[in-house]
Write a protein that holds these residues in place. Structure first.
Motif, PDB file in Angstrom:
ATOM      1  N   SER A  41       9.413   9.167 -19.996  1.00 57.26           N
ATOM      2  CA  SER A  41       9.714  10.442 -20.662  1.00 57.26           C
ATOM      3  C   SER A  41      10.486  10.232 -21.962  1.00 57.26           C
ATOM      4  CB  SER A  41      10.498  11.371 -19.727  1.00 57.26           C
ATOM      5  OG  SER A  41      11.826  10.911 -19.556  1.00 57.26           O
ATOM      6  N   ARG A  42      11.178   9.091 -22.084  1.00 57.34           N
ATOM      7  CA  ARG A  42      11.992   8.807 -23.274  1.00 57.34           C
ATOM      8  C   ARG A  42      11.239   8.061 -24.361  1.00 57.34           C
ATOM      9  NH1 ARG A  42      15.999   6.452 -19.729  1.00 57.34           N
ATOM     10  NH2 ARG A  42      15.343   4.547 -20.721  1.00 57.34           N
ATOM     11  N   GLY A  43      10.137   7.400 -24.003  1.00 55.88           N
ATOM     12  CA  GLY A  43       9.463   6.588 -25.006  1.00 55.88           C
ATOM     13  C   GLY A  43       8.007   6.370 -24.682  1.00 55.88           C
ATOM     14  N   GLN A  71       1.020  10.855 -23.302  1.00 54.12           N
ATOM     15  CA  GLN A  71       0.933   9.478 -23.803  1.00 54.12           C
ATOM     16  C   GLN A  71       1.055   8.487 -22.643  1.00 54.12           C
ATOM     17  OE1 GLN A  71       0.359   8.400 -26.937  1.00 54.12           O
ATOM     18  NE2 GLN A  71       0.124  10.489 -27.645  1.00 54.12           N
ATOM     19  N   ARG A  72       0.224   8.645 -21.617  1.00 53.71           N
ATOM     20  CA  ARG A  72       0.314   7.754 -20.460  1.00 53.71           C
ATOM     21  C   ARG A  72      -0.146   6.347 -20.836  1.00 53.71           C
ATOM     22  NH1 ARG A  72      -2.209   5.202 -16.369  1.00 53.71           N
ATOM     23  NH2 ARG A  72      -4.312   5.690 -17.014  1.00 53.71           N
ATOM     24  N   PRO A  73       0.651   5.342 -20.470  1.00 57.93           N
ATOM     25  CA  PRO A  73       0.234   3.972 -20.767  1.00 57.93           C
ATOM     26  C   PRO A  73      -0.879   3.517 -19.822  1.00 57.93           C
ATOM     27  CG  PRO A  73       2.243   3.945 -19.476  1.00 57.93           C
ATOM     28  CD  PRO A  73       1.935   5.393 -19.775  1.00 57.93           C
ATOM     29  N   LYS A  74      -1.546   2.457 -20.195  1.00 50.94           N
ATOM     30  CA  LYS A  74      -2.440   1.798 -19.242  1.00 50.94           C
ATOM     31  C   LYS A  74      -1.570   1.250 -18.131  1.00 50.94           C
ATOM     32  CE  LYS A  74      -6.083   0.674 -22.424  1.00 50.94           C
ATOM     33  NZ  LYS A  74      -6.942  -0.354 -22.981  1.00 50.94           N
ATOM     34  N   VAL A  75      -2.156   1.084 -16.942  1.00 46.58           N
ATOM     35  CA  VAL A  75      -1.368   0.661 -15.784  1.00 46.58           C
ATOM     36  C   VAL A  75      -2.026  -0.541 -15.119  1.00 46.58           C
ATOM     37  CG1 VAL A  75      -0.412   1.323 -13.547  1.00 46.58           C
ATOM     38  CG2 VAL A  75      -0.539   3.014 -15.392  1.00 46.58           C
TER      39      VAL A  75
END
Length: 119
Positions: A41-43, A71-75
């Motif tokens: 949530s912060r970056g 802006q979900r990162p790849k996991v």
């Protein structure tokens, strides 16, 4: 690449941080699912390396909640839970890759680079 590593085992976190930094990545560590969601949530992150067995909120819950982020990162799921059902559930919840512990260092770095190439 900016990578969030989520694991409650220091014996995994410390070497992963070292290896990923040595490979030229920025690394942020989280030891719980709650810490992971707070960091998200912060970056912005390019990749999240996520354990499934975490204290409190497990990795599946983190995946579920992370899906809602714009802006979900790849996991990359990295876990001792290597059963086919766990793999299928993680991939269904949006993980791009799944690796079981114990893992080979070169295999992990190759998977990280492969995921980075798709960005």
């Amino acid at each position: 690449m900016r990578i969030l590593v989520v694991d409650d085992e220091e014996s995994i976190l410390v070497p992963l941080e070292f290896l990923l930094k040595k490979a030229g990545h920025q690394v942020v560590l989280a030891r719980t699912g709650e810490e992971a969601l707070e960091a998200l949530s912060r970056g912005t992150f390019d990749l999240m390396v996520l354990d499934l067995m975490l204290p409190g909120m497990d990795g599946f819950a983190v995946l579920e909640r992370a899906k809602a982020l714009s802006q979900r990162p790849k996991v990359l799921v990295l876990t001792a839970r290597g059963r086919e059902a766990d793999r299928a559930k993680a991939l269904a919840l949006g993980a791009e890759a799944f690796m079981a512990k114990p893992f080979g260092i070169q295999d992990l770095l190759s998977q990280v680079e492969e995921l980075a190439g798709g960005r």
